[in-house]
Design an enzyme around this catalytic site. Structure first.
Site, PDB file in Angstrom:
ATOM      1  N   LYS A   1       0.830  -1.205   0.000  1.00  0.00           N
ATOM      2  CA  LYS A   1       0.000   0.000   0.000  1.00  0.00           C
ATOM      3  C   LYS A   1       0.865   1.256   0.000  1.00  0.00           C
ATOM      4  O   LYS A   1       0.556   2.236  -0.702  1.00  0.00           O
ATOM      5  CB  LYS A   1      -0.933  -0.021   1.207  1.00  0.00           C
TER       6      LYS A   1
ATOM      7  N   GLN B   1      -4.894  -1.635   9.830  1.00  0.00           N
ATOM      8  CA  GLN B   1      -4.602  -2.930   9.228  1.00  0.00           C
ATOM      9  C   GLN B   1      -5.016  -4.059  10.161  1.00  0.00           C
ATOM     10  O   GLN B   1      -4.617  -4.111  11.319  1.00  0.00           O
ATOM     11  CB  GLN B   1      -3.109  -3.033   8.904  1.00  0.00           C
TER      12      GLN B   1
ATOM     13  N   ASP C   1     -11.476   2.448   4.444  1.00  0.00           N
ATOM     14  CA  ASP C   1     -11.806   1.030   4.357  1.00  0.00           C
ATOM     15  C   ASP C   1     -13.316   0.802   4.290  1.00  0.00           C
ATOM     16  O   ASP C   1     -13.765  -0.331   4.121  1.00  0.00           O
ATOM     17  CB  ASP C   1     -11.226   0.269   5.565  1.00  0.00           C
TER      18      ASP C   1
END
Length: 311
Positions: free
Chosen positions: A61, A105, A128
Site C-alpha cells: 500500500k 490494518q 476502508d
C-alpha cells in the site's frame, strides 16, 4: 453464455492491468490538484504487531501511494500497544488536516478489539468503508466511502463490460469486510443476490445457481468445478498463503482455478485478480476523500449511485 468445452477458453479478469490504469488516472488527478490545493492527499495506515502478511500488505500500500503521489503518514506500533494508546493515535489522525484517509490494518493482536477502534475513525477518513455511517450509506445506496475489496470487484466487472443487472449472483462468505458489502453492491446494481456461508445446506447446489459466483471464505481451492455453473463468471476473493515443502509460500485462491477454467466464462486469477484492485480502491478512496474535503468534484470512478430510485 453458451459454448462447448472444446472451444472454451475463459477470459481472465486481469486486476493487475486494470489497477495500473486506475493508478495512472489517479496520479494525473493528484498532480493537477496538488498544485491548486498546496498539498497532496495523505493516507495513514496503522499496523500493530508483527503479523508477516500484514507487513507485506502495508508495504504494498505504501509503494502504491508513492506511485500515485499520496503522502504516507502510517505508523508501525508494537504488539503491546494498548487500546487507549491506539485510540489516541486515531484521534490525532482524525484532527490532522494533512491526512485524508485512515486505515487500521487487520488482524490486530488478540488483546485489541477492532470494533471500537474502527468506529473511532472519522467517517470522512474511513477509507476502508467499515464505519457504520459508511455502511449505512451503502445500504441506502447513497454516496460514501465503499469497502475496498467489494468496490474492486465491481470495477472489474464494469471494466470487462459484464452486465450485472438481472443476473443471479451468489456470494460465498458473509464477512463485514467483503461478503456483506459486496452483496449490497451487487443488489444496488440490480442483481438478484444470495449469500452462502459455513451453515449453508447443499452449498454446491446454491453455487451452481450463480451466473456470477464470488468466493470470499479463505479456504484454499474449496470451490471445485462441479460447484460452478457452466458459463458462470467466477470472482475469487480468497488469498490463502500456503507453505510449500521448500519453506516458501504460494498464494492460492478459494477456487480450484485450473478445473474452474473448464467451465467458467470469466475468471479472476490468484494472485493478480482482486488483490491489486483492493489496493487501487484504497488509493481511490483516499483521493475521493481528499477531493470532498476540499470541495472538489469527487466522481473519479463510478462507485456511488446515480440517484436512481430503487425498484
Amino acid at each position: 453464455m453458451g459454448f462447448t468445452l472444446a472451444e472454451h477458453i475463459p477470459t481472465c479478469l486481469n486486476g493487475k492491468t486494470l489497477a495500473q490504469s486506475i493508478e495512472a488516472k489517479l496520479a494525473a488527478h493528484v498532480q493537477t490538484l496538488k498544485s491548486q490545493l498546496g498539498r497532496p492527499p495523505g493516507l495513514a495506515v496503522l499496523r500493530v504487531g508483527d503479523d508477516p502478511a500484514s507487513a507485506v500488505y502495508v508495504r504494498a500500500k505504501e509503494q502504491a501511494c508513492e506511485r500515485v503521489g499520496i503522502r504516507s503518514f502510517g505508523a508501525h506500533l508494537p504488539a503491546s500497544t494498548s487500546e487507549a494508546d491506539l485510540l489516541a493515535k486515531i484521534t490525532d489522525l482524525n484532527h490532522d488536516e494533512r491526512v485524508d484517509g485512515i486505515l487500521l490494518q487487520l488482524p490486530l493482536p488478540p488483546h485489541l478489539d477492532a470494533r471500537p477502534l474502527l468506529y473511532a475513525i472519522h467517517p470522512d477518513k474511513d477509507v476502508d468503508g467499515l464505519h457504520p455511517d459508511n455502511l449505512g450509506r451503502l445500504v441506502r445506496d447513497e454516496p460514501g466511502l465503499r469497502s475496498c475489496t467489494p468496490a474492486g470487484v465491481m470495477q472489474l466487472l464494469a471494466a470487462y463490460g459484464i452486465e450485472v443487472a438481472g443476473r443471479q449472483a451468489v456470494v460465498v462468505g458473509r464477512s463485514i469486510l467483503v461478503g456483506k458489502p459486496l452483496a449490497l453492491m451487487l443488489l444496488n446494481a440490480d442483481a438478484t443476490v444470495a449469500i452462502a456461508h459455513s451453515r449453508t445446506r447443499n452449498l454446491a447446489e446454491v453455487t451452481r445457481s450463480a451466473e456470477i459466483l464470488v468466493t470470499a471464505i479463505g479456504r484454499p481451492r474449496c470451490i471445485t468445478a462441479d460447484m460452478i455453473r457452466h458459463g458462470a463468471i467466477v470472482i475469487d476473493v480468497g488469498i490463502n498463503r500456503i507453505q510449500r515443502p521448500d519453506g516458501k509460500f504460494s498464494l492460492w485462491g478459494d477456487v480450484d482455478y485450473d478445473a474452474a477454467c473448464q467451465v467458467a466464462s470469466y475468471i479472476t486469477p490468484v494472485p493478480g485478480g482482486v488483490g491489486p484492485m483492493t489496493v487501487a480502491m484504497l488509493l481511490h478512496n483516499t483521493v475521493w476523500s481528499y477531493c470532498r474535503r476540499h470541495n472538489q468534484p469527487a466522481q473519479l470512478l463510478q462507485l456511488s449511485p446515480t440517484d436512481q430510485p430503487a425498484r
